[in-house]
Scaffold this motif. Structure first.
Motif, PDB file in Angstrom:
ATOM      1  N   ALA A   1       0.834  -1.212   0.000  1.00 38.84           N
ATOM      2  CA  ALA A   1       0.000   0.000   0.000  1.00 38.84           C
ATOM      3  C   ALA A   1       0.865   1.257   0.000  1.00 38.84           C
ATOM      4  CB  ALA A   1      -0.934  -0.007   1.211  1.00 38.84           C
ATOM      5  N   VAL A   2       1.978   1.194   0.691  1.00 30.50           N
ATOM      6  CA  VAL A   2       2.887   2.343   0.727  1.00 30.50           C
ATOM      7  C   VAL A   2       3.556   2.524  -0.640  1.00 30.50           C
ATOM      8  CG1 VAL A   2       5.061   3.177   1.739  1.00 30.50           C
ATOM      9  CG2 VAL A   2       3.247   2.259   3.220  1.00 30.50           C
ATOM     10  N   ILE A   3       3.959   1.437  -1.235  1.00 24.99           N
ATOM     11  CA  ILE A   3       4.565   1.507  -2.574  1.00 24.99           C
ATOM     12  C   ILE A   3       3.567   2.073  -3.580  1.00 24.99           C
ATOM     13  CG2 ILE A   3       5.445   0.081  -4.492  1.00 24.99           C
ATOM     14  CD1 ILE A   3       7.491   0.537  -2.240  1.00 24.99           C
ATOM     15  N   GLU A   4       2.301   1.720  -3.429  1.00 26.44           N
ATOM     16  CA  GLU A   4       1.286   2.259  -4.354  1.00 26.44           C
ATOM     17  C   GLU A   4       1.214   3.778  -4.238  1.00 26.44           C
ATOM     18  OE1 GLU A   4      -2.461   3.880  -5.684  1.00 26.44           O
ATOM     19  OE2 GLU A   4      -1.880   3.745  -3.584  1.00 26.44           O
ATOM     20  N   ARG A   5       1.206   4.310  -3.013  1.00 30.40           N
ATOM     21  CA  ARG A   5       1.145   5.770  -2.837  1.00 30.40           C
ATOM     22  C   ARG A   5       2.419   6.440  -3.371  1.00 30.40           C
ATOM     23  NH1 ARG A   5      -3.420   8.197  -2.780  1.00 30.40           N
ATOM     24  NH2 ARG A   5      -3.543   6.471  -4.223  1.00 30.40           N
ATOM     25  N   LEU A   6       3.552   5.830  -3.133  1.00 31.63           N
ATOM     26  CA  LEU A   6       4.811   6.411  -3.620  1.00 31.63           C
ATOM     27  C   LEU A   6       4.865   6.395  -5.151  1.00 31.63           C
ATOM     28  CD1 LEU A   6       7.241   4.813  -0.997  1.00 31.63           C
ATOM     29  CD2 LEU A   6       6.691   7.250  -1.194  1.00 31.63           C
ATOM     30  N   THR A   7       4.216   5.402  -5.738  1.00 32.70           N
ATOM     31  CA  THR A   7       4.145   5.349  -7.206  1.00 32.70           C
ATOM     32  C   THR A   7       3.329   6.517  -7.733  1.00 32.70           C
ATOM     33  OG1 THR A   7       4.271   2.944  -7.049  1.00 32.70           O
ATOM     34  CG2 THR A   7       3.578   3.852  -9.158  1.00 32.70           C
ATOM     35  N   ARG A   8       2.231   6.822  -7.061  1.00 38.22           N
ATOM     36  CA  ARG A   8       1.411   7.968  -7.480  1.00 38.22           C
ATOM     37  C   ARG A   8       2.234   9.254  -7.386  1.00 38.22           C
ATOM     38  NH1 ARG A   8      -1.214   4.034  -8.063  1.00 38.22           N
ATOM     39  NH2 ARG A   8       0.012   4.214  -9.951  1.00 38.22           N
ATOM     40  N   ILE A   9       3.012   9.399  -6.333  1.00 34.75           N
ATOM     41  CA  ILE A   9       3.858  10.594  -6.201  1.00 34.75           C
ATOM     42  C   ILE A   9       4.886  10.643  -7.334  1.00 34.75           C
ATOM     43  CG2 ILE A   9       5.654  11.649  -4.742  1.00 34.75           C
ATOM     44  CD1 ILE A   9       4.035  10.686  -2.300  1.00 34.75           C
ATOM     45  N   THR A  10       5.432   9.493  -7.663  1.00 35.83           N
ATOM     46  CA  THR A  10       6.442   9.424  -8.720  1.00 35.83           C
ATOM     47  C   THR A  10       5.883   9.874 -10.064  1.00 35.83           C
ATOM     48  OG1 THR A  10       7.553   7.634  -7.550  1.00 35.83           O
ATOM     49  CG2 THR A  10       8.055   7.854  -9.895  1.00 35.83           C
ATOM     50  N   GLU A  11       4.629   9.564 -10.312  1.00 38.56           N
ATOM     51  CA  GLU A  11       4.031   9.900 -11.611  1.00 38.56           C
ATOM     52  C   GLU A  11       4.023  11.386 -11.905  1.00 38.56           C
ATOM     53  OE1 GLU A  11       1.025   6.042 -11.945  1.00 38.56           O
ATOM     54  OE2 GLU A  11       0.270   7.936 -11.175  1.00 38.56           O
ATOM     55  N   THR A  12       3.910  12.209 -10.874  1.00 40.21           N
ATOM     56  CA  THR A  12       3.884  13.654 -11.133  1.00 40.21           C
ATOM     57  C   THR A  12       5.161  14.353 -10.668  1.00 40.21           C
ATOM     58  OG1 THR A  12       2.705  14.034  -9.065  1.00 40.21           O
ATOM     59  CG2 THR A  12       1.365  13.834 -11.051  1.00 40.21           C
ATOM     60  N   THR A  13       6.226  13.590 -10.430  1.00 39.37           N
ATOM     61  CA  THR A  13       7.508  14.236 -10.098  1.00 39.37           C
ATOM     62  C   THR A  13       8.583  13.722 -11.063  1.00 39.37           C
ATOM     63  OG1 THR A  13       7.871  12.573  -8.373  1.00 39.37           O
ATOM     64  CG2 THR A  13       6.958  14.685  -7.678  1.00 39.37           C
ATOM     65  N   THR A  14       9.231  12.625 -10.705  1.00 34.67           N
ATOM     66  CA  THR A  14      10.328  12.152 -11.555  1.00 34.67           C
ATOM     67  C   THR A  14       9.856  11.237 -12.681  1.00 34.67           C
ATOM     68  OG1 THR A  14      10.642  10.315 -10.030  1.00 34.67           O
ATOM     69  CG2 THR A  14      11.994  12.266  -9.674  1.00 34.67           C
ATOM     70  N   GLN A  15       8.632  10.749 -12.622  1.00 39.20           N
ATOM     71  CA  GLN A  15       8.065   9.797 -13.588  1.00 39.20           C
ATOM     72  C   GLN A  15       8.773   8.447 -13.569  1.00 39.20           C
ATOM     73  OE1 GLN A  15       7.507  11.413 -17.506  1.00 39.20           O
ATOM     74  NE2 GLN A  15       5.686  12.479 -16.831  1.00 39.20           N
ATOM     75  N   GLN A  16      10.076   8.441 -13.802  1.00 44.48           N
ATOM     76  CA  GLN A  16      10.864   7.213 -13.707  1.00 44.48           C
ATOM     77  C   GLN A  16      12.320   7.631 -13.781  1.00 44.48           C
ATOM     78  OE1 GLN A  16      11.016   4.561 -17.039  1.00 44.48           O
ATOM     79  NE2 GLN A  16      10.773   6.144 -18.541  1.00 44.48           N
ATOM     80  N   PRO A  17      13.237   6.781 -13.302  1.00 47.15           N
ATOM     81  CA  PRO A  17      14.656   7.099 -13.494  1.00 47.15           C
ATOM     82  C   PRO A  17      14.990   7.091 -14.986  1.00 47.15           C
ATOM     83  CG  PRO A  17      14.363   5.355 -11.851  1.00 47.15           C
ATOM     84  CD  PRO A  17      13.044   5.529 -12.541  1.00 47.15           C
ATOM     85  N   SER A  18      16.091   7.714 -15.344  1.00 44.47           N
ATOM     86  CA  SER A  18      16.472   7.784 -16.755  1.00 44.47           C
ATOM     87  C   SER A  18      16.611   6.389 -17.362  1.00 44.47           C
ATOM     88  CB  SER A  18      17.793   8.537 -16.903  1.00 44.47           C
ATOM     89  OG  SER A  18      18.224   8.472 -18.249  1.00 44.47           O
ATOM     90  N   GLY A  19      16.058   6.229 -18.562  1.00 41.54           N
ATOM     91  CA  GLY A  19      16.172   4.970 -19.290  1.00 41.54           C
ATOM     92  C   GLY A  19      17.605   4.645 -19.679  1.00 41.54           C
ATOM     93  N   PHE A  20      18.453   5.669 -19.770  1.00 43.19           N
ATOM     94  CA  PHE A  20      19.863   5.410 -20.085  1.00 43.19           C
ATOM     95  C   PHE A  20      20.500   4.576 -18.981  1.00 43.19           C
ATOM     96  CE2 PHE A  20      21.175   8.103 -23.754  1.00 43.19           C
ATOM     97  CZ  PHE A  20      19.966   8.740 -23.991  1.00 43.19           C
ATOM     98  N   VAL A  21      20.335   5.006 -17.757  1.00 46.66           N
ATOM     99  CA  VAL A  21      20.958   4.264 -16.658  1.00 46.66           C
ATOM    100  C   VAL A  21      20.219   2.961 -16.397  1.00 46.66           C
ATOM    101  CG1 VAL A  21      19.729   5.563 -14.844  1.00 46.66           C
ATOM    102  CG2 VAL A  21      21.834   4.357 -14.301  1.00 46.66           C
ATOM    103  N   GLN A  22      18.906   2.970 -16.519  1.00 45.23           N
ATOM    104  CA  GLN A  22      18.160   1.731 -16.248  1.00 45.23           C
ATOM    105  C   GLN A  22      18.545   0.637 -17.241  1.00 45.23           C
ATOM    106  OE1 GLN A  22      14.125   1.792 -14.391  1.00 45.23           O
ATOM    107  NE2 GLN A  22      13.842   3.573 -15.672  1.00 45.23           N
ATOM    108  N   SER A  23      18.669   0.996 -18.517  1.00 50.55           N
ATOM    109  CA  SER A  23      18.978  -0.038 -19.498  1.00 50.55           C
ATOM    110  C   SER A  23      20.428  -0.484 -19.406  1.00 50.55           C
ATOM    111  CB  SER A  23      18.643   0.444 -20.913  1.00 50.55           C
ATOM    112  OG  SER A  23      19.439   1.554 -21.273  1.00 50.55           O
ATOM    113  N   LEU A  24      21.340   0.452 -19.126  1.00 55.42           N
ATOM    114  CA  LEU A  24      22.754   0.065 -19.056  1.00 55.42           C
ATOM    115  C   LEU A  24      23.037  -0.774 -17.825  1.00 55.42           C
ATOM    116  CD1 LEU A  24      24.337   3.282 -20.540  1.00 55.42           C
ATOM    117  CD2 LEU A  24      24.890   0.954 -21.283  1.00 55.42           C
ATOM    118  N   ILE A  25      22.396  -0.459 -16.723  1.00 52.05           N
ATOM    119  CA  ILE A  25      22.589  -1.295 -15.533  1.00 52.05           C
ATOM    120  C   ILE A  25      21.881  -2.639 -15.711  1.00 52.05           C
ATOM    121  CG2 ILE A  25      21.993  -1.500 -13.072  1.00 52.05           C
ATOM    122  CD1 ILE A  25      22.990   1.271 -12.643  1.00 52.05           C
ATOM    123  N   ALA A  26      20.703  -2.619 -16.305  1.00 51.13           N
ATOM    124  CA  ALA A  26      20.001  -3.884 -16.563  1.00 51.13           C
ATOM    125  C   ALA A  26      20.845  -4.776 -17.470  1.00 51.13           C
ATOM    126  CB  ALA A  26      18.640  -3.616 -17.195  1.00 51.13           C
TER     127      ALA A  26
END
Lengths: 582, 582
Positions: B346-371
């Motif tokens: 439930a806490v993760i769900e609320r933090l996800t809502r906050i993320t949607e109108t702030t950072t949206q997601q971490p940069s795809g450059f770093v996410q894909s290179l680390i993945a």
């Protein structure tokens, strides 16, 4: 010409939280870092030899990949971000030892320096206030707007605050809902301003003057912050003229309003849309501005392409009340999560303080890879390595050329879509159900009866067309409400053989008034599909609309999921459904 | 063993803003996206052919680069993120068409899926509540903490709110100041809890029980949120035992407190520190825990290394009141700006809502290179490509091995520094001023008189040692205040031939009480310098301290800049000075 004066003080609008952030006073310390041979026990930084990345590299487009010019780059470029470039000047240095280390909140120095020059000398060469604007890197425009809202608004909680304390944000009647969802949970008034084909209206009923002059203080404080998309407005595709900007800016001066200008589509302006619209609709249409040089009475941007773009509110911002948001989302890729904020220096300073305790800085992975692609390798003395010698890096010319090429790519899609829309607005009574859509003009047909099914304004910029469905002309309108028909149309379009998913207008309504009208609109994007699909897909769409107009009933179109989903999306802003970029 | 129950409802602590965020209800829409052949006009996404990046690539370490094992990877690995991998399952797909596109706020599916498995099965295999925790990607722990603060606290403004509405945050007496600067501007009470060598105290004067039991409600509401660094505490280097955690957790249950656990150094635990401390200081020291298997009574992590680490508060979180912050800043690089938050769903769900109108997601450059580096290439059916066949990707084994190797690297630095400190705590009166520091034991010397100049606890984890300067033993103490001596020492150390920059204790004090004691401490990091410099630099430092003890006056040490800078840093949190990671 008025005298050049410094920007006005906006600190009376800083939020309680933002005012509390302490100013930075670190300059005194720098000299200790510069002591030769100093052993630094003070920083808590990991050692760069423990970063597992030795290089970052990429295969990238050359700036001329996309037309207008005809040459293709069959051979893409290679860019390499080395582990340690050995360049001492941080403004020239692009390497992993610095980019993957902790950095300053303003942004990676090499990229910051390039973007500051681009912003001040090329994108906005004529900002009127003394000293000109500063910039700060952001994690994209949603992040930038969130920080601006944090700086300029206080949360209003009806359970503990007086109504007189409630602040408000002005926006267009139809707007990018993710921005609205940034302010609404803070308890702020969201105040819709009437709009036309260009965007926000300055005068007239529901226009900005009307809203501000006749503000009802029983609702709270008069709104002091405006959120606006002025170029390729989302969802309507409108672009605000300089004349309209001047009127709106004057009102913002009069009523002390800060303008947050979110312009992700600024380089995707389509002068051809004016011409095409006039050609299709004859002389009754207002003539478009054609190709103008907007900087002819000021300093040139140095590029004919940039001079031809409708300029930002910053170009008339004598008082420093404009905060502009730029992003790489549409010029490089949305997943970059990288952009920059441009504003008067005092505002940038406050936004930097906010950045220090939130995002700190954009990822060094994207900052270094974009810096390396655009800026490329430079000599230690700052003179860039010549293209011949090394070939890496787009430099300013390549960056501007890339932007122009992108515009060309989207402009061709826009024309492909709008030609089909323009030629299929009417249901012709002698057309059989199985007739195929053609791109020939319908004028040659022998028409017995024609019913207009939809209308639209050619988008002057951006990524989508905003189409008004003329539901009242539907044969079943006497049996069903327009709203019911609208939902049925949406479901009908998703069915075979039409198979089209369109953006319901209700996703973009910011007021009760616009929500009541929203079912009459759909937003259709020409951006996401393959270029060669734009025309056939749009043909499928207009065939679908035509088939809907020929229906004798709405059987099979009662889709509860769709109704729920549309309602859910409206509530939520649809961030996950259409992607945050919708 | 108590019965497994679901986590408790924490929604009574959600802020007004966070409560207002609308839940997502998009599942109903997914089926339309899955219609074969659907033409998607709805999304406002740019077309991936307009992303200028064709591939991202990197040269990266192999997991065994760093000791404990002796083999070096002379040949680093190559990783390539392709434009389009052709893999349909988003949890397995790593390519630029998806990574550089708009994505979901939870994170890039391939990376999210890997980290969720790592978190639930390996890092915290024994979270007690039913169903276990969920995760959400963040832009690093500063971003994660900022979002947790946004979720769990309301701004308190003395100009418009009652004192009874003021909320509070618990933290250690000495703490990472950037976190404190995240909450302080919101008007919250920042409440320091006494600490010892381990970290926060549960009992005793100023300990958590004392603070909560004797809360003075005239200051506002009893604090309901705790910010704590439990492993390699910043700045003290302490690590909280499981026994202490249980006591603190019980108090948090009793008084309904949410624990935000920020553990960037969790993999840098140094069992050798207990042993080394005991060896140097004899049997009067408490014996350390040695190498334990913390999961011996529960599910194993699957790795001896992870089983040996002091576990998170999550391991005893029966009620779901722990929000844990993890970051790649110390395990990959700070410039990643990438991490993840672990908490009840439930806490993760609320933090996800906050993320949607702030950072949206971490940069795809770093996410894909680390993945791509960690997960590597996978077959479309989810079975990973074998190392032999392809060789790319660390996979879970390689990732854990990398973490262990990093621990080894920092542990060797810690030992190099602390050996020098241990052997040079005393000023020996017959030592001449020019004698050189040696690493031999001082016990063998014939000592006439010895004065202890400083003391320290061997850091059990992390990146720095916290050194108490015993200023009262300085010969000039009768003439100068301890605070004056402390500032003089700081300036003295920056001068030739010492040339050492140390972190003043005052930068980390979170209360007036600890600020009054802070000048007695310095924080010295063994992380940022080259490995071979740790010993000679530390020798230079202790020589500098010794020379300071031999001074007859403080001439030339009145540095106004330093005093100003130290004050300024204290105000500001020093984010720009020591880097945000200080």
């Amino acid at each position: 010409m008025t005298a050049v004066t410094p920007p006005v003080d906006l600190s009376h609008f800083y939020s309680y939280t933002a005012s509390n952030r302490k100013p930075s006073s670190v300059k005194e310390f720098y000299k200790y870092f510069l002591i030769p041979g100093i052993a630094n026990f003070a920083g808590g930084l990991p050692h760069p030899s423990y970063f597992p990345y030795d290089t970052l590299e990429a295969t990238v487009a050359r700036p001329r990949r996309l037309q207008p010019t005809s040459d293709k780059d069959a051979i893409p470029d290679r860019v390499i971000v080395p582990k340690d470039s050995g360049i001492p000047d941080p403004r020239l240095r692009i390497d992993l030892t610095t980019a993957l280390q902790y950095g300053t909140a303003e942004g990676y120095p090499a990229l910051l320096s390039f973007l500051r020059q681009f912003t001040r000398d090329h994108l906005h060469p004529n900002v009127p206030y003394a000293g000109g604007p500063e910039i700060l890197l952001s994690c994209g425009n949603t992040d930038g707007f969130s920080k601006a809202v944090d700086l300029f608004t206080n949360v209003w909680n009806p359970g503990r605050d007086w109504i007189q304390q409630r602040e408000g944000v002005l926006c267009e009647e139809f707007a990018y809902m993710n921005a609205i969802q940034t302010v609404r949970p803070r308890g702020l008034n969201v105040i819709s301003v009437a709009m036309d084909g260009q965007g926000m209206c300055a005068s007239g009923k529901g226009g900005l003057a009307d809203v501000l002059e006749n503000w009802d203080f029983r609702r709270g404080r008069r709104p002091h912050l405006m959120y606006t998309v002025t170029i390729g407005q989302n969802p309507t595709g409108g672009t605000l003229s300089v004349e309209r900007r001047k009127k709106i800016y004057a009102l913002c001066q009069q009523y002390d309003v800060i303008i947050v200008e979110d312009d992700p589509y600024w380089n995707l302006q389509f002068p051809s849309a004016y011409e095409m619209e006039a050609r299709h609709r004859g002389s009754s249409q207002e003539p478009g501005p054609g190709i103008r040089n907007y900087n002819e009475h000021g300093k040139s941007s140095g590029y004919a392409f940039l001079d031809s773009l409708v300029p930002s509110y910053l170009s008339i911002d004598t008082e420093g009340r404009v905060v502009r948001l730029d992003t790489f989302s549409k010029t490089v890729a949305p997943g970059s999560r990288l952009g920059w904020i441009t504003a008067q220096p005092a505002v940038i300073e406050r936004l930097t303080r906010i950045t220090e305790t939130t995002t700190q800085q954009p990822s060094g992975f994207v900052q270094s890879l974009i810096a390396e692609m655009i800026i490329g390798k430079q000599d230690a003395d700052g003179t860039r390595v010549s293209q011949k010698e090394d070939g890496r890096g787009w430099h300013m010319d390549g960056w501007v050329r890339w932007l122009e090429g992108l515009r060309g790519g989207y402009e061709r899609r826009m024309i492909a879509m709008c030609n089909v829309l323009e030629e299929n607005k009417y249901l012709l009574s002698q057309q059989s159900e199985n007739s195929k859509t053609t791109s020939d003009h319908v004028d040659d047909w022998e028409v017995v009866d024609r019913v207009q099914m939809f209308d639209f304004v050619w988008p002057k910029a951006g990524m989508f067309a905003w189409v008004e469905i003329l539901l009242d002309s539907h044969p079943l309108r006497s049996q069903y409400s327009a709203e019911r028909l609208s939902k049925a149309l949406w479901v009908h379009l998703t069915k075979k053989p039409h198979l089209c998913l369109v953006g319901p207008g209700s996703l973009f309504a910011t007021s009760e008034k616009s929500a009541a009208e929203a079912h009459r609109y759909i937003r259709i994007a020409f951006a996401p599909m393959d270029a060669e699909d734009v025309k056939p897909f749009t043909c499928r769409l207009v065939e679908g609309v035509r088939a809907f107009w020929q229906r004798k009933n709405l059987d099979g179109l009662e889709d509860e999921d769709a109704a729920m989903a549309m309602q859910g999306l409206k509530l939520k802003g649809g961030a996950n459904f259409l992607g945050p970029g919708y």
